[in-house]
Motif scaffolding. Structure first.
Motif, short mmCIF file in Angstrom:
data_model
loop_
_atom_site.label_atom_id
_atom_site.label_comp_id
_atom_site.label_asym_id
_atom_site.label_seq_id
_atom_site.Cartn_x
_atom_site.Cartn_y
_atom_site.Cartn_z
N ALA A 165 2.04 2.46 2.52
CA ALA A 165 2.94 1.51 3.18
C ALA A 165 2.34 1.02 4.50
O ALA A 165 2.38 -0.18 4.81
CB ALA A 165 4.30 2.17 3.42
N SER A 171 7.17 -1.62 3.17
CA SER A 171 8.02 -0.43 3.33
C SER A 171 7.65 0.62 2.28
O SER A 171 7.08 0.33 1.23
CB SER A 171 9.49 -0.81 3.16
N GLU A 172 8.02 1.87 2.61
CA GLU A 172 7.76 2.96 1.68
C GLU A 172 8.56 2.78 0.39
O GLU A 172 8.08 3.12 -0.70
CB GLU A 172 8.11 4.29 2.35
N VAL A 175 6.65 0.50 -1.81
CA VAL A 175 5.52 1.22 -2.41
C VAL A 175 6.00 2.01 -3.63
O VAL A 175 5.35 1.99 -4.69
CB VAL A 175 4.85 2.16 -1.39
#
Length: 209
Positions: A165, A171-172, A175
């Motif tokens: 990320a 953003s995570e 991902v």
């Protein structure tokens, strides 16, 4: 309808050898395809079934070793069994170094040639199966978006979601969504499975914003 039987190609300018081998091949349950010259063989389309080539070293136009050299890269799924009436160690070494499955000097027992043909066809079958698997794998990889390919490349080298990320500036959660799509499209059952797949593919280079 085309036959699905394994094919044993025979290239030999001696008609008696061709006729003898034709009977042997048919008896073994395979399909024989016979040619009197290398040029005639080269004009034949590449088969879609397991195959091998029984090849005389001494041919009138293009000799057996030259034919081996010309098709080696193009037909890796077709092992070559050389047969010759003359025992020649340098020829044997050259043929085997170039990937020949066997080099037999006449006279030889029928069961020796049959065993060599059976082994060569099994090797051909395995090669075709690997090629098909790789084709499916490449198609799956082509279905990924550029971003999904980037995520794949990072995942398989051990990057964590938060690291990916940060590297990609996303953003995570995004991902994780990309990872999920990659796993589904690649039909990977686990991360280890995905790593094995990636090892067979030309992955997109990792980029950083």
């Amino acid at each position: 309808m085309p036959s699905s039987l394994p094919i044993v190609f025979v290239v030999d300018d001696d008609v008696s050898v061709r006729e003898s081998l034709e009977l042997m091949i048919r008896f073994a349950g395979w399909q024989p395809e016979l040619f009197e010259s290398a040029q005639a063989f080269l004009a034949h389309p590449r088969p879609a079934v397991p195959s091998c080539l029984v090849l005389d070293v001494n041919l009138p136009d293009l000799n057996g070793l030259d034919l081996q050299s010309s098709i080696g890269d193009d037909r890796p799924e077709m092992p070559i069994i050389f047969i010759t009436g003359y025992g020649d160690i340098p020829l044997t070494v050259r043929a085997m170094k170039a990937g020949a499955a066997e080099f037999l000097t006449k006279p030889f027992e029928d069961d020796v040639l049959l065993r060599a043909m059976g082994d060569a066809l099994e090797r051909s079958r395995d090669t075709l199966a690997r090629e098909q698997t790789l084709h499916v794998l490449r198609d799956a990889y082509e279905s990924l978006t550029p971003r999904e390919r980037e995520v794949l490349a990072m995942v398989v080298v051990g990057r964590l979601n938060k690291q990916i990320a940060a590297d990609l500036g996303i953003s995570e959660i995004t991902v994780k969504a990309h990872r999920g799509k990659v796993m589904r499209k690649m039909k990977a059952r686990s991360l280890a499975d995905l790593v094995k797949m990636a090892a067979q593919l030309p992955l997109a280079p990792i980029t950083r914003d």
